[in-house]
Every structure is written in structure tokens, then in C-alpha cells.
Design an enzyme around this catalytic site. Structure first.
Site, PDB file in Angstrom:
ATOM      1  N   GLY A  55       0.817  -1.219   0.000  1.00 54.32           N
ATOM      2  CA  GLY A  55       0.000   0.000   0.000  1.00 54.32           C
ATOM      3  C   GLY A  55       0.839   1.253   0.000  1.00 54.32           C
ATOM      4  N   GLN A  56       0.194   2.337  -0.393  1.00 57.90           N
ATOM      5  CA  GLN A  56       0.855   3.639  -0.424  1.00 57.90           C
ATOM      6  C   GLN A  56      -0.148   4.683   0.029  1.00 57.90           C
ATOM      7  OE1 GLN A  56       4.173   4.431  -1.504  1.00 57.90           O
ATOM      8  NE2 GLN A  56       3.662   6.420  -0.604  1.00 57.90           N
ATOM      9  N   GLY A  57       0.218   5.497   0.999  1.00 60.32           N
ATOM     10  CA  GLY A  57      -0.664   6.552   1.479  1.00 60.32           C
ATOM     11  C   GLY A  57       0.044   7.885   1.490  1.00 60.32           C
ATOM     12  N   GLY A  58      -0.666   8.896   1.964  1.00 62.28           N
ATOM     13  CA  GLY A  58      -0.100  10.234   1.996  1.00 62.28           C
ATOM     14  C   GLY A  58       1.076  10.357   2.935  1.00 62.28           C
ATOM     15  N   GLY A  60       3.190   7.647   3.816  1.00 63.92           N
ATOM     16  CA  GLY A  60       4.252   6.673   3.659  1.00 63.92           C
ATOM     17  C   GLY A  60       3.782   5.425   2.945  1.00 63.92           C
ATOM     18  N   VAL A  62       3.273   1.086   2.915  1.00 70.06           N
ATOM     19  CA  VAL A  62       2.903  -0.023   3.803  1.00 70.06           C
ATOM     20  C   VAL A  62       3.459  -1.323   3.223  1.00 70.06           C
ATOM     21  CG1 VAL A  62       1.028  -1.243   4.952  1.00 70.06           C
ATOM     22  CG2 VAL A  62       0.797   1.198   4.449  1.00 70.06           C
ATOM     23  N   LYS A  76       3.806   0.263   8.378  1.00 73.99           N
ATOM     24  CA  LYS A  76       3.747   1.555   7.679  1.00 73.99           C
ATOM     25  C   LYS A  76       5.034   2.321   7.973  1.00 73.99           C
ATOM     26  CE  LYS A  76       0.068   4.287   8.067  1.00 73.99           C
ATOM     27  NZ  LYS A  76      -0.826   5.331   8.653  1.00 73.99           N
ATOM     28  N   ASP A 176     -10.654  11.491   9.163  1.00 70.67           N
ATOM     29  CA  ASP A 176     -10.340  10.991   7.821  1.00 70.67           C
ATOM     30  C   ASP A 176     -11.035   9.656   7.563  1.00 70.67           C
ATOM     31  OD1 ASP A 176      -9.240  11.399   5.329  1.00 70.67           O
ATOM     32  OD2 ASP A 176      -7.284  10.562   5.834  1.00 70.67           O
TER      33      ASP A 176
END
Length: 365
Positions: A55-58, A60, A62, A76, A176
Site C-alpha cells: 500500500g501507499q498513502g499520503g 508513507g 505499507v 507503515k 479521515d
């Protein structure tokens, strides 16, 4: 960090940046924490040197990992360049206070110089968004969730939020709530994750102050970005929850800028018309009266949650009561004020991009 010149062997200390100072100050004040602290070497071993990115988030990336006993993990790794350490502090300060079946468990963390990581239980079905948006490549026929499963997911998320909001001394506001931040276990039981924008307040604080709007476009309550709509409170999470539930029902983003007709752009407006007229909902996969009742409860509850005036939105305790009660006992809410725009889809999408940026978090502070 200590540096050494290979020629003259002169040692000096590099001053920690603000993020490092903030994180270390937090750990000093709140430590020792019940959550285990790992070294960066431990994190590298857990993730096999970060080979399996999931995964990729705002904030960083995962990675999937595992403990020595084989227990699977989600790790993460936070971006070093993002923010002033608040996202790490928020995660540890909030999740370490929680213990609930519908809140993701934080199993550990790592702080080593500028390197920061958070270690969670692994959720094998990933995020909810994979299963509800039709344009998603995961959304093949065999991945579509039945209405009974979607109903139970909406109820589980409501219970998790109710738990966060009803703390005895403190209340946790998530800020969020969206499909991307709802993780599903092997039985599709939901868990709320990603507390990087969360705030902790006392139960006496009915209204909280914020310097900037925070959240993700499409889920942010009106009062969060414009105070003339009211004060920011736990009701702001209720709005985000309602928008998400309506997306679960519609199987698409609420704002559909690619729609052919302006009446189809804003899904809550479209579904409200059908509910108001007591019409067939026109949704696929409704096989019997039981499915129909569950969907109508989700729609009605979602529309109550997105009322513009925060005082008209239910508490999460009331949301649970509405979802668990009979569909006949539910009243049709007033039409949401923020409804379908009168402009063309092109004009509308252009204005969204200019005003907010493209579908990402508006603030991380």
C-alpha cells in the site's frame, strides 16, 4: 546523528530536526508506552528489507511483514519529509488508547533518528475501497460484496466510531473516515485505521479549534473548511461516515464528474429523490425484502449523517440504533443542502481541482 571524517577523525553532532524533537518529546512525556518499541533493524527483518509493498498513502508506504512466530503484520514506514512528526504522534497517542474489535490494533512502533514506522495487525482483505468502487480493477464480479455484508460493514464502522467518540475522559476524533481507511479482515469485519489526522479532546470540548481544514475531499464536513456552517466536533466524523456509507450503497464516488446528466453527478441527491418518493432504489443485487430493508436503512441513515447543520446529524450511538432498528421507524431526512451542482460535469470537475487539488488530503497539520 554523529558523523566522522575519515581523514581527521573530527566528531560532531547534527542537531535533530523539528520532527525528531517533537517525536522524542512526546515519547518522553508519555513513556513508557504499553505498545512495544522496535529498532529499525527489527523492522527491516520483519519486512524482509521491505520487499513486499502492499500500500501507499499520503504519509508513507505499507509493507507486509511477519514476526518470528510467523504472525503476519502490516508495517507503515512514514515519509521522512512529511509534516513535523504529528502523524506519528497522532497514531501512537490515539490507537494506543484503544481496544475495540472495529479499531485496527497497533502492535508496535519504531523511532530511530529520522526513521519512523508503525506496526499493525495484518488485514488480509485490504481496504474497503477495493470492493465498492466499480472502476476499481479489483471489482470483478466475484469481488462484489452482498448487501448483507455491506450492511454489517457499515454497522461495524459505526460501532468503532461510537467507541472513539464516547470515551469516558477523552474523545478521539478521526477526521479521515473514508473507504481507503477501513480495513477488512478474513471475515470482512471492518476496522478503522490511519489516525494520522486524528485529534484527542476532552468530553467537555463540544467544539474544537483547528487552524486548517483536515481530511479528504468528498468526505470533509462543511464546517471543517468553512466555520459559517457551524463548529467542528465529533459530528464532523459523522458526516464523513455518512458520505462513505452512501458510496458503499452507490458503488461509486458520490461526486461523479463523468456523468452524462447533471442530475447523476451527485449520488446523494439522486438517491434522496428515490427515497423521498418511496420509489424502487434502482440498485443492483437487491434480491429480497431483507436486502431492500438493509439498503434503505443504510441510505436513510447516510442521508441523516450528511446534513449540513451539524446539530441535525445523529450521534454514532443513534446511527447504530437506526441501522439495527426497523426500516418503518425511520423518517426521511431533510434534503441535504449541498447537492448536485447546476454546472456541467466539466465545469464542476475543473472547479474541484482548482479549489481543492485532486482528491487528496487537504491538510496534514
Amino acid at each position: 546523528m554523529r558523523k566522522c571524517s575519515s581523514n581527521k577523525h573530527i566528531f560532531f553532532w547534527r542537531k535533530p530536526n523539528l520532527a525528531q524533537q517533537n517525536v522524542e518529546a512526546f515519547l518522553k512525556v508519555h513513556g513508557p508506552l504499553s505498545t512495544r518499541r522496535y529498532s529499525y533493524l527489527d523492522v527491516k527483518k520483519m519486512t524482509n528489507s521491505f520487499t513486499n509493498k502492499i500500500g501507499q498513502g499520503g504519509y508513507g508506504s505499507v509493507y507486509k511483514g511477519k514476526l518470528q512466530n510467523g504472525c503476519p503484520l502490516a508495517v507503515k514506514v512514514l515519509n521522512q519529509s512529511k509534516g513535523n512528526g504529528e502523524e506519528f504522534i497522532n497514531e501512537v497517542a490515539t490507537i494506543s488508547r484503544t481496544s475495540h474489535v472495529n479499531i485496527v490494533a497497533l502492535l508496535g512502533f519504531c523511532v530511530e533518528g529520522s526513521k519512523r514506522a508503525l506496526i499493525y495487525e495484518f488485514m488480509c482483505n485490504g481496504s474497503l475501497e477495493k470492493f465498492i468502487f466499480k472502476e476499481n480493477h479489483y471489482q470483478k464480479e466475484n469481488h462484489q460484496l452482498e448487501w448483507g455484508t455491506l450492511y454489517l460493514i457499515s454497522l461495524g464502522i459505526a460501532r468503532g466510531l461510537e467507541y472513539l467518540h464516547r470515551g469516558y475522559n477523552t474523545r478521539i476524533l478521526h477526521f479521515d473516515i473514508k473507504p481507503h481507511n477501513i480495513l477488512l479482515d478474513k471475515d470482512f469485519s471492518p476496522k478503522i485505521s490511519d489516525f494520522g489526522l486524528a485529534k484527542v479532546c476532552t468530553r467537555e470540548e463540544s467544539i474544537i479549534s483547528m487552524l486548517e481544514a483536515r481530511g479528504t475531499i468528498g468526505y470533509i464536513a462543511p464546517e471543517v473548511f468553512c466555520r459559517s456552517f457551524g463548529g467542528v466536533s465529533y459530528k464532523s466524523d459523522v458526516y464523513s461516515y455518512g458520505m462513505m456509507v452512501l458510496e458503499m450503497v452507490g458503488g461509486r464516488k458520490n461526486v461523479n464528474v463523468g456523468a452524462d446528466h447533471t442530475s447523476e453527478i451527485y449520488f446523494p441527491h439522486w438517491i434522496y429523490k428515490r427515497l423521498e418518493l418511496d420509489d424502487e432504489l434502482g440498485l443492483k443485487g437487491i434480491r429480497n425484502l431483507e436486502d431492500n430493508a438493509k439498503v434503505r436503512k443504510m441510505v436513510t441513515t447516510g442521508l441523516w449523517c450528511i446534513q449540513t447543520d451539524p446539530s441535525n446529524r445523529p450521534t454514532m450511538s443513534k446511527v447504530i440504533e437506526m441501522l439495527e432498528g426497523s426500516v418503518e421507524s425511520l423518517q426521511v431526512p431533510p434534503k441535504p443542502f449541498l447537492s448536485s451542482p447546476s454546472r456541467s460535469p466539466t465545469d464542476f470537475s475543473t472547479s474541484l481541482v482548482h479549489a481543492w487539488g485532486h482528491g487528496s488530503n487537504v491538510a496534514n497539520t
